[in-house]
Design an enzyme around this catalytic site. Sequence first.
Site, mmCIF file in Angstrom:
data_model
loop_
_atom_site.group_PDB
_atom_site.id
_atom_site.type_symbol
_atom_site.label_atom_id
_atom_site.label_comp_id
_atom_site.label_asym_id
_atom_site.label_seq_id
_atom_site.Cartn_x
_atom_site.Cartn_y
_atom_site.Cartn_z
ATOM 1 N N THR A 1 0.849 -1.198 0.000
ATOM 2 C CA THR A 1 0.000 0.000 0.000
ATOM 3 C C THR A 1 0.881 1.244 0.000
ATOM 4 O O THR A 1 0.639 2.198 -0.748
ATOM 5 C CB THR A 1 -0.941 0.010 1.217
ATOM 6 O OG1 THR A 1 -1.864 -1.070 1.101
ATOM 7 C CG2 THR A 1 -1.715 1.314 1.306
ATOM 8 N N GLU B 1 1.213 4.192 -2.846
ATOM 9 C CA GLU B 1 0.938 5.593 -2.503
ATOM 10 C C GLU B 1 2.169 6.482 -2.681
ATOM 11 O O GLU B 1 2.050 7.630 -3.113
ATOM 12 C CB GLU B 1 0.403 5.695 -1.074
ATOM 13 C CG GLU B 1 -0.897 4.959 -0.828
ATOM 14 C CD GLU B 1 -2.043 5.399 -1.726
ATOM 15 O OE1 GLU B 1 -1.944 6.478 -2.353
ATOM 16 O OE2 GLU B 1 -3.025 4.657 -1.815
ATOM 17 N N TRP C 1 -4.440 2.480 -15.196
ATOM 18 C CA TRP C 1 -5.549 2.572 -16.148
ATOM 19 C C TRP C 1 -5.973 4.015 -16.395
ATOM 20 O O TRP C 1 -6.950 4.288 -17.106
ATOM 21 C CB TRP C 1 -6.734 1.733 -15.675
ATOM 22 C CG TRP C 1 -7.414 2.234 -14.442
ATOM 23 C CD1 TRP C 1 -8.551 2.993 -14.373
ATOM 24 C CD2 TRP C 1 -7.003 2.039 -13.092
ATOM 25 N NE1 TRP C 1 -8.866 3.281 -13.078
ATOM 26 C CE2 TRP C 1 -7.930 2.701 -12.260
ATOM 27 C CE3 TRP C 1 -5.933 1.362 -12.486
ATOM 28 C CZ2 TRP C 1 -7.811 2.711 -10.862
ATOM 29 C CZ3 TRP C 1 -5.819 1.372 -11.107
ATOM 30 C CH2 TRP C 1 -6.752 2.045 -10.316
ATOM 31 N N THR D 1 3.650 1.469 -20.654
ATOM 32 C CA THR D 1 2.678 0.634 -19.958
ATOM 33 C C THR D 1 1.493 0.410 -20.885
ATOM 34 O O THR D 1 1.005 1.356 -21.509
ATOM 35 C CB THR D 1 2.202 1.292 -18.651
ATOM 36 O OG1 THR D 1 1.691 2.590 -18.934
ATOM 37 C CG2 THR D 1 3.340 1.392 -17.652
#
Length: 318
Positions: free
Chosen positions: A225, A229, A240, A253
């Site tokens: 996590t 971050e 995305w 990517t």
Amino acid sequence: MKKVLISAVAALLLFSCQNDQAESSDVNANADASARRTCATQEVFDAQLEADPTLAIRMNEIEAFTSKNLLTGRLVNGKIEIPVVVNVLYRTAAENISDARIQSQIDVLNKDFNALNSDYNSVPALFSGVKANVGITFVLDQIIRKSTTKTSWGTNDAVKKVAQGGLAPTSPTTKLNLWSCTIGGGILGYAQFPGGASATDGVVIDSKYLGLAGSASAPYNLGRTATHEVGHWMNLRHIWGDANCGSDLVTDTPTHNTANYGVPAYPHYSTCTGTPVEMTMNYMDYVDDNAMYMFSQGQKNRISAIFATGGPRAAFGI
């Protein structure tokens, strides 16, 4: 591979990762494995933009600077050491995480940002040519602890404000501030993009998901996590692009149609133009901790640009 699109919308993202307990017919509803990372970006972004309308201008300027540095190749050499101040706000003994757990999180960041993570060699051959050692290290500078009566802090940055019971950041232009607290709402963590106010700059991680050997069980128990971050803090978007077949402003990517969750089987094909194989193992996707283990060279270059002379985090550079 996608074109890099610079827009005001893309430049105005503050990221927040949220764990949403979704129903599943084949997963025990009480099991942690049923949790899914989702995002409260728009809610947090709207609040920041309302409070500071000039944020749009600053983010566009940063995006233009980043694009120019990528094109000219005027990047720092990657040998950057980032001091980390960890601000622990706790109500219970469990929330008052140990020094050892904090150090374990620093260790995870050092492995993940230097391609020393044990799963780095699991990157598929298709992406082996673009997997990257970002080459940035982290050192624990200081731990500041504060007892509180708050049961949760939310995402309005109260945890960073003394007047609201929180802890102000320490030297945010030269140190990465990380807050450990109970965020609430199932949120794992959130970060401030470069360009935001220095008084709220840094990364917030729910204490359950910070470091190793914590109270969290899989799938969010490997310290990733914080890796995700800190990636946002270093100017990386979600892979995305926070839109259907959106752009993360990185050329190497693949275009993802949306976020991925859990541990996707490889190869996982995008539904976007060209149906590319998605880079689901990228740290900037929403997969489980044990399913994310790489940054790309394009992401490394994007990170490097913010530390270049004139960049928003140049004070950390060499």
